[in-house]
Design an enzyme around this catalytic site. Structure first.
Site, mmCIF file in Angstrom:
data_model
loop_
_atom_site.group_PDB
_atom_site.id
_atom_site.type_symbol
_atom_site.label_atom_id
_atom_site.label_comp_id
_atom_site.label_asym_id
_atom_site.label_seq_id
_atom_site.Cartn_x
_atom_site.Cartn_y
_atom_site.Cartn_z
ATOM 1 N N HIS A 1 0.855 -1.196 0.000
ATOM 2 C CA HIS A 1 0.000 0.000 0.000
ATOM 3 C C HIS A 1 0.882 1.233 0.000
ATOM 4 O O HIS A 1 2.090 1.158 0.121
ATOM 5 C CB HIS A 1 -0.971 -0.006 1.181
ATOM 6 C CG HIS A 1 -0.338 0.078 2.529
ATOM 7 N ND1 HIS A 1 0.457 -0.917 3.059
ATOM 8 C CD2 HIS A 1 -0.344 1.061 3.477
ATOM 9 C CE1 HIS A 1 0.871 -0.572 4.256
ATOM 10 N NE2 HIS A 1 0.406 0.635 4.535
ATOM 11 N N HIS B 1 1.622 3.798 1.965
ATOM 12 C CA HIS B 1 2.257 4.508 3.081
ATOM 13 C C HIS B 1 3.783 4.507 2.996
ATOM 14 O O HIS B 1 4.400 3.505 2.622
ATOM 15 C CB HIS B 1 1.792 3.922 4.418
ATOM 16 C CG HIS B 1 0.379 4.312 4.745
ATOM 17 N ND1 HIS B 1 -0.400 3.653 5.648
ATOM 18 C CD2 HIS B 1 -0.391 5.315 4.247
ATOM 19 C CE1 HIS B 1 -1.603 4.228 5.716
ATOM 20 N NE2 HIS B 1 -1.615 5.236 4.863
ATOM 21 N N ASP C 1 6.298 4.342 4.971
ATOM 22 C CA ASP C 1 7.185 3.377 5.631
ATOM 23 C C ASP C 1 7.253 2.051 4.867
ATOM 24 O O ASP C 1 8.073 1.189 5.176
ATOM 25 C CB ASP C 1 6.775 3.144 7.101
ATOM 26 C CG ASP C 1 5.325 2.728 7.261
ATOM 27 O OD1 ASP C 1 4.455 3.293 6.574
ATOM 28 O OD2 ASP C 1 5.046 1.833 8.088
ATOM 29 N N HIS C 2 6.400 1.903 3.863
ATOM 30 C CA HIS C 2 6.387 0.682 3.047
ATOM 31 C C HIS C 2 6.964 0.893 1.646
ATOM 32 O O HIS C 2 7.354 -0.075 1.002
ATOM 33 C CB HIS C 2 4.959 0.134 2.917
ATOM 34 C CG HIS C 2 4.390 -0.290 4.230
ATOM 35 N ND1 HIS C 2 4.354 -1.597 4.647
ATOM 36 C CD2 HIS C 2 3.873 0.440 5.239
ATOM 37 C CE1 HIS C 2 3.837 -1.658 5.863
ATOM 38 N NE2 HIS C 2 3.537 -0.425 6.241
ATOM 39 N N HIS D 1 -7.508 -0.393 5.260
ATOM 40 C CA HIS D 1 -6.419 0.428 5.826
ATOM 41 C C HIS D 1 -6.134 1.587 4.874
ATOM 42 O O HIS D 1 -6.025 2.737 5.293
ATOM 43 C CB HIS D 1 -5.187 -0.457 6.024
ATOM 44 C CG HIS D 1 -3.974 0.280 6.489
ATOM 45 N ND1 HIS D 1 -3.887 0.862 7.730
ATOM 46 C CD2 HIS D 1 -2.793 0.548 5.862
ATOM 47 C CE1 HIS D 1 -2.694 1.451 7.849
ATOM 48 N NE2 HIS D 1 -2.020 1.275 6.732
ATOM 49 N N ASP E 1 -0.461 -3.869 5.886
ATOM 50 C CA ASP E 1 -1.058 -3.316 7.107
ATOM 51 C C ASP E 1 -2.548 -3.672 7.211
ATOM 52 O O ASP E 1 -3.312 -2.989 7.893
ATOM 53 C CB ASP E 1 -0.888 -1.789 7.150
ATOM 54 C CG ASP E 1 0.537 -1.392 7.498
ATOM 55 O OD1 ASP E 1 1.397 -2.282 7.639
ATOM 56 O OD2 ASP E 1 0.786 -0.176 7.616
ATOM 57 N N HIS F 1 4.229 -5.297 9.710
ATOM 58 C CA HIS F 1 4.926 -4.785 10.897
ATOM 59 C C HIS F 1 5.048 -5.912 11.918
ATOM 60 O O HIS F 1 4.198 -6.814 11.976
ATOM 61 C CB HIS F 1 4.130 -3.645 11.553
ATOM 62 C CG HIS F 1 4.149 -2.368 10.781
ATOM 63 N ND1 HIS F 1 5.104 -1.390 10.954
ATOM 64 C CD2 HIS F 1 3.307 -1.901 9.829
ATOM 65 C CE1 HIS F 1 4.850 -0.373 10.144
ATOM 66 N NE2 HIS F 1 3.758 -0.660 9.445
HETATM 67 FE FE LIG Z 1 0.122 1.615 6.508
#
Ligand SMILES: [Fe+2]
Length: 200
Positions: A56, A58, A60-61, A111, A128, A167
């Site tokens: 997705h 975001h 951090d990914h 999400h 996530d 995560h």
């Molecule tokens: Fe996320």
């Protein structure tokens, strides 16, 4: 498939290198923070990375995903509704092939709208959407989508499927869907209303 689970960055992210044993064709699931440990894992396994897949949008990914793909000579893959730049846009049901083996894209909005999971027949990479012991955050208006993604998509996979989340939030880094279903309160509810009551 051979799965390498790599903890990276400061937000307990997991990145995955998934290698098909015979051909050594591989894909990487997500890449935020740093590419070094991922490149090293790829080198160690002698893999040819075909795809760098975003679960997705975001940061951090995906913040280093295109850099990683360029370095590895791979294609960036994301859901067709994703705002991230990519080489290949995929929708629900599309299969990515590693050697002769298929990895299926499951669209699991909730999400984020562009959230996907990847299922290779034995493992599911859940980004996530689903973690060990809990689930990803979502906005209230996406509750039905999130419930549907968890209950009518992920939970329909075989119970022995191993969950690999985006995560490291659980007691263990991964476990089977059957084990998860027995302890994760968000998977134990039977309808959207009871699902929502968990957030009241
Ligand atoms: Fe996320």
């Amino acid at each position: 498939m051979i799965v390498k689970q790599l903890p990276v960055g400061t937000m307990a992210n997991f990145v995955y290198v998934v290698v098909e044993e015979k051909s050594k064709d591989a894909l990487v699931v997500d890449s935020g923070w740093e590419t070094g440990p991922i490149e090293e894992a790829v080198r160690e396994s002698g893999a040819f990375v075909r795809y760098c897949v975003a679960t997705h949008e975001h940061f951090d990914h995906v913040s280093t995903l295109s850099e990683l793909a360029t370095r590895l000579g791979a294609k960036v893959v994301a859901h067709e509704d994703s705002p991230i730049e990519c080489d290949l846009r995929v929708r629900d049901g599309v299969e990515l092939f590693l050697g002769g083996k298929a990895v299926r894209v499951l669209h699991t909005p909730g999400h984020t709208e562009d959230s996907i999971c990847l299922f290779d027949g034995h493992e599911v990479f859940t980004g996530d959407t689903l973690f060990v012991g809990t689930i990803g955050r979502f906005e209230r208006e996406r509750a039905e989508a999130m419930y549907n993604s968890l209950h009518n998509v992920v939970l329909r996979l075989p119970p022995a499927t191993v969950i690999y989340p985006g995560h490291d939030y659980g007691d263990v880094p991964s476990r089977t869907l059957a084990e998860e279903r027995a302890v994760n309160p968000y998977l134990m509810v039977k309808d959207v209303r009871s699902f929502l009551s968990l957030f009241a």
